[in-house]
Design a protein around this motif. Sequence first.
Motif, short mmCIF file in Angstrom:
data_model
loop_
_atom_site.label_atom_id
_atom_site.label_comp_id
_atom_site.label_asym_id
_atom_site.label_seq_id
_atom_site.Cartn_x
_atom_site.Cartn_y
_atom_site.Cartn_z
N GLY A 2 2.58 -6.30 19.29
CA GLY A 2 2.34 -5.89 18.05
C GLY A 2 3.88 -5.99 17.58
O GLY A 2 4.94 -6.35 18.15
N LEU A 3 3.94 -5.88 16.32
CA LEU A 3 5.26 -6.12 15.49
C LEU A 3 6.01 -4.43 15.75
O LEU A 3 5.43 -3.63 15.61
CB LEU A 3 4.90 -6.33 14.05
N SER A 4 7.24 -4.69 15.93
CA SER A 4 7.97 -3.46 16.43
C SER A 4 8.63 -2.85 15.02
O SER A 4 8.88 -1.73 15.29
CB SER A 4 9.28 -3.90 17.21
N HIS A 5 8.42 -3.44 14.19
CA HIS A 5 9.09 -2.93 12.81
C HIS A 5 8.14 -2.26 11.99
O HIS A 5 8.42 -2.01 10.67
CB HIS A 5 10.02 -3.91 12.03
N VAL A 6 6.89 -2.26 12.26
CA VAL A 6 5.73 -1.54 11.68
C VAL A 6 5.06 -0.44 12.42
O VAL A 6 4.69 -0.53 13.60
CB VAL A 6 4.71 -2.82 11.44
N ASN A 7 5.19 0.79 11.82
CA ASN A 7 4.45 1.97 12.55
C ASN A 7 3.09 1.88 12.40
O ASN A 7 2.28 1.09 11.97
CB ASN A 7 5.31 3.37 11.68
N ARG A 8 2.59 2.95 12.95
CA ARG A 8 1.02 3.09 13.11
C ARG A 8 0.19 3.03 11.85
O ARG A 8 -0.78 2.87 11.67
CB ARG A 8 0.61 4.30 13.99
N GLN A 9 0.91 3.48 10.79
CA GLN A 9 0.34 3.54 9.57
C GLN A 9 0.56 2.04 8.68
O GLN A 9 0.26 2.07 7.40
CB GLN A 9 0.82 4.69 8.62
N GLY A 10 1.10 1.12 9.23
CA GLY A 10 1.53 -0.26 8.92
C GLY A 10 2.57 -0.09 7.81
O GLY A 10 3.00 -1.27 7.12
N GLU A 11 3.52 0.93 7.96
CA GLU A 11 4.64 0.94 7.11
C GLU A 11 5.96 0.31 7.93
O GLU A 11 6.01 0.53 9.11
CB GLU A 11 4.99 2.44 6.79
N ALA A 12 6.85 -0.28 7.29
CA ALA A 12 8.11 -0.82 7.42
C ALA A 12 9.02 0.17 8.20
O ALA A 12 9.10 1.48 7.42
CB ALA A 12 8.71 -1.70 6.87
N ASN A 13 9.36 0.30 9.46
CA ASN A 13 10.23 1.12 9.82
C ASN A 13 11.55 0.63 10.68
O ASN A 13 11.09 -0.37 11.27
CB ASN A 13 9.42 2.39 10.31
N MET A 14 12.73 1.30 11.05
CA MET A 14 13.56 0.77 11.87
C MET A 14 13.17 1.45 13.24
O MET A 14 12.87 2.56 13.42
CB MET A 14 14.75 1.42 11.29
N VAL A 15 13.26 0.58 14.24
CA VAL A 15 12.79 0.60 15.61
C VAL A 15 13.78 1.84 16.19
O VAL A 15 15.08 1.51 15.85
CB VAL A 15 13.08 -0.70 16.37
#
Length: 159
Positions: A2-15
């Motif tokens: 999975g994409l590391s910069h996307v949280n479980r809600q599909g929002e962009a976030n800083m790892v």
Amino acid sequence: MGLSHVNRQGEANMVDVSDKAVTAREAIAQGTLLLSQEAFAEVSENRAAKGDVLAAARIAGIQGAKQCANLIPLCHPLALSKVDITFEFDAVTPSIVVQCRCKLKGQTGVEMEALTGVNVALLTLFDMCKAVDPNMTMTGIHVLEKRGGKTGDWQHGNR
């Protein structure tokens, strides 16, 4: 994975890298500028009207790598210990291959910094040569290799 910069809600976030070990990390990125014979000669013979094109591109590339976190929204600000910009000339093509090597001891990799350094160096070459050759092309920009971190060593082409 999975994409590391996307949280479980599909929002962009800083790892969150706070639990990662501090290790030596290094990345090398590369890109190529295809240009006319005339522009190639001006750069390779250091006779461009704007001055030392390579010196300007080298400094710009280093600055670009250092500014990566200010340009790419989710990149961590990193204390780079080394940024090195090199140029290789190919008179046959004619082209200039730019490489950026970034190093540090930290909790996250330096691939984005190396890519940013290459791109800014290429853009600077383009800017300084566009009066002679507005048809230049930047191509082949990629991470050549990386070392360190959880995933270990990696080279372009190894999938």
